[in-house]
Design an enzyme around this catalytic site. Structure first.
Site: not given
Length: 316
Positions: A92, A147, A152, A179
């Site tokens: 990411r 978020t 997860d 994340h």
């Protein structure tokens, strides 16, 4: 923070994630008004009309329309979902260079409207982008969140449910940290039916001898990449997460959700956004719940913080 009637949400970015989040907000009747903004005005208009066309069959009518940044002025929440579909098996963090310019422009436009609500960041890398939006916006720490590891954590509970055959809603606990690749399952917090998960497995060895916490954690970490490889992106899981966060804030539910929020001394960390259990209220990320993590879990949290902080350097 300006006191408002909690009734207006703006979503910036009407790609798969933004549009699906809008659908979740509408079907659950979470607000009175939902405004969609996109770099393609035609796309935003099309999504708004498509959503509004089903209003007869919704439990509560939500007025949906396309708009522009001026609509952010009196919004309670602005959800930012801008970005692009990541390639399969990508990190990411690899999206940072592309996304930061988009997010910076969006935040500037949102703040120019006079906005004083809560920003919910969805764009990846979400922890870095939430920090960047907080710094760039000048909003108080409570009013910017990402978020985080909420999705997860939901994945963890789902996978434990798959492994044990039990309802995932019986599972308590959190995935914490970034994340991304450095996230970790805080096993000291995980329980099943109120019983610590390790003890639950030990007490039911005849039924769950094949259940491995190592495998569960790895499946949780890689679940997103598997979905991207299979269908080209993720939208339903993250959209449900966004809708849940929006509901919790708008309705002042005081739920504890592992969103990405600013650590300012909690867990011994400063000036970094990470996914940690946080009480959400009408003012946003109201209070971090500092858990009694194991020594190993704290080390993993610090490692995650270092990685996120490194990627924040030089962005401003």
């Amino acid at each position: 923070m300006v006191t408002m009637n909690r009734n207006k949400v703006v979503i910036v970015g009407t790609g798969q994630v933004g549009a699906t989040a809008a659908f979740g907000i509408v079907t659950h009747g979470l607000c009175n008004e939902l405004v969609l903004i996109d770099c393609s005005a035609a796309k935003a208009l099309g999504e708004a009309r498509d959503l509004d066309d089903g209003s007869e069959f919704q439990d509560r009518h939500v007025k949906v329309r396309a708009g522009d940044y001026a609509d952010c002025k009196d919004a309670d929440i602005v959800v930012i979902t801008v970005g692009r579909k990541p390639p399969a098996n990508s990190n990411r963090m690899a999206e940072l260079g592309f996304t930061v310019g988009l997010v910076g422009e969006v935040v500037d436009n949102v703040m120019a409207s006079g906005f004083d609500g809560v920003i919910v960041m969805v764009s990846n890398p979400v922890d870095v982008m939430a920090w960047y939006a907080w710094k760039r916006s000048g909003l108080p720490r409570t009013q910017v969140l990402g978020t985080g590891t909420a999705l997860d954590t939901s994945r963890l509970k789902t996978i434990i449910g798959e492994e044990t055959g039990l309802d995932p809603r019986n599972v308590g606990g959190f995935v914490m940290g970034e994340h991304g690749d450095s996230q970790f399952t805080a096993w000291s917090t995980v329980s099943l039916g109120g019983k610590p998960f390790a003890r639950f497995l030990a007490d039911n060895q005849d039924r769950f001898a094949s259940v491995s916490t190592t495998e569960i954690e790895e499946k949780t970490r890689t679940r997103g990449n598997e979905i991207v490889a299979a269908k080209g992106g993720t939208n339903f899981g993250i959209a449900s997460t966004v809708a849940g966060i929006v509901q919790t804030i708008l309705w002042d539910e005081r739920r504890i959700v592992p969103v990405s929020t600013l650590l300012d001394g909690e867990y011994g960390e400063h000036d970094v956004f990470l996914g940690v259990p946080t009480e959400l209220r009408a003012n946003g990320a109201n209070e971090i719940v500092e858990l009694d993590l194991s020594e190993d879990e704290r080390a993993k949290l610090h490692h995650s913080a270092e990685l996120v902080r490194e990627h924040c350097e030089g962005l401003l």
